[in-house]
Design an enzyme around this catalytic site. Structure first.
Site, PDB file in Angstrom:
ATOM      1  CG  ASP A  34      -2.063   1.004   1.094  1.00  0.00           C
ATOM      2  OD1 ASP A  34      -3.185   0.569   0.761  1.00  0.00           O
ATOM      3  OD2 ASP A  34      -1.844   2.218   1.323  1.00  0.00           O
ATOM      4  CE  LYS A 174     -20.350  -3.131  -3.214  1.00  0.00           C
ATOM      5  NZ  LYS A 174     -18.905  -3.117  -2.974  1.00  0.00           N
ATOM      6  CG  ASN A 177     -26.285  -4.832  -2.804  1.00  0.00           C
ATOM      7  OD1 ASN A 177     -27.256  -5.333  -2.278  1.00  0.00           O
ATOM      8  ND2 ASN A 177     -25.289  -4.297  -2.098  1.00  0.00           N
ATOM      9  CE  LYS A 243     -55.326   7.706   0.147  1.00  0.00           C
ATOM     10  NZ  LYS A 243     -56.294   7.092   1.079  1.00  0.00           N
TER      11      LYS A 243
END
Length: 317
Positions: A34, A174, A177, A243
């Site tokens: 990362d 996905k 959803n 309504k």
């Protein structure tokens, strides 16, 4: 032995980090990458290994998972300099669990296939809470053999894996959803605000709506029992829905409550009435919307089990 499995994990954010941590806890060798040093430190503290490139995360891995913000990040992780495709073994499986457009998934799949590499599309349902618990809903799509190769990891990260068919089906499921869940979030905010402005307590609103379709959901009750079975005899007429929704919008106006979702929904019932469906069940707006989308008249699915018609039914002892 689970220790023999090596997993590359690219993307250690809000969802990715707890997913990777659960894989570590299950005994797998998890190699993470990362751009955030803090995220890398967290995985390292949990017992995972950290590398400096996506290619290094994929080297020697049985599966490689990406959980990234958007398609451009996934593409860069795959095909950019020192990307996953540089080192991914031919018998390993790349799994994109990020939420991206289906067309973007299709393009990635085509490029992976051209390189002779295996890919699954497996975005997840539920939230970071379920990610931490290992209770995600995994929407897996791709070759059955590849799903079987990845199932050991899916079983750790999620409580349920849904086979979404051909590669790209997961992304499609996905997005649909999320469309419903996110839209219902806005409608829920409007309903609770209207309740409070009209002078009833939030607790009372919850007690009422948890016992009706408002809280139990059309997917669970009305659609499987009415329109999906081809039955539009009125359980609750389009005219009455129009309504009552009009009354709610009038109540909102008198209490200065903005109800954007409700006002938009009223138009669907107005169109259904203009097409002569006023006396039909209010789920008749489904064939109306399908017609406007240019879909065939016949709905290509009917519930086949009691559980689909009544998800709260219990088998007799």
């Amino acid at each position: 032995m689970t220790q023999q499995k090596r997993i590359g994990f690219v993307g250690l954010g809000t969802m990715g980090l707890p997913m990777a941590e659960n894989l570590v806890s299950a005994g797998f060798k998890v190699v993470g990458f990362d751009l955030s040093p803090k995220a890398c430190q967290a995985l390292s503290a949990a017992g995972g290994s950290i590398v400096s490139t996506a290619a290094a995360a994929a080297e020697g891995a049985d599966i490689v998972i990406t959980m990234l913000p958007n398609a451009s990040h996934v593409r860069a992780a795959l095909f950019g300099p020192l990307g996953v495709s540089d080192t991914l073994a031919k018998d390993a499986v790349f799994i994109n669990m990020s939420t991206i457009l289906p067309q973007e998934t299709d393009a990635l799949a085509a490029d992976m296939k051209a390189r002779g590499l295996r890919m699954l599309d497996a975005p997840v349902g539920r939230s970071a809470i379920e990610a931490r618990r290992g209770a995600l809903l995994i929407l897996a799509s791709g070759e059955p053999e590849n799903i079987r190769k990845a199932q050991f990891a899916f079983d750790v990260m999620g409580s349920q894996t849904v086979d979404c068919g051909a590669l790209g089906g997961g992304s499609r499921a996905k997005i649909v959803n999320n469309f419903m869940g996110i839209s219902l979030n806005a409608l829920t905010a409007e309903a609770l605000t209207l309740a409070e402005a009209a002078g009833i307590t939030i607790k009372l609103a919850l007690d009422v709506m948890r016992g009706t379709i408002a809280g139990l959901g059309h997917m669970n009750i009305t659609y499987p029992n009415k329109v999906l079975r081809g039955d539009l005899s009125a359980g609750f007429q389009v005219d009455l829905a129009h309504k009552d929704l009009g009354l709610a919008i009038e109540l909102a106006a008198r209490n200065h409550v903005p109800v954007f979702m409700g006002a938009a929904a009223l138009q669907s019932y107005s169109v259904a009435r203009s097409l002569g469906r006023g006396a039909q069940d209010y789920t008749a707006i489904y064939p109306v919307i399908r017609e406007l989308a240019g879909l065939p008249e016949e709905i290509p699915y009917k519930p086949t089990s009691q559980q689909e018609v009544d998800p709260f039914s219990r088998p007799k002892a």
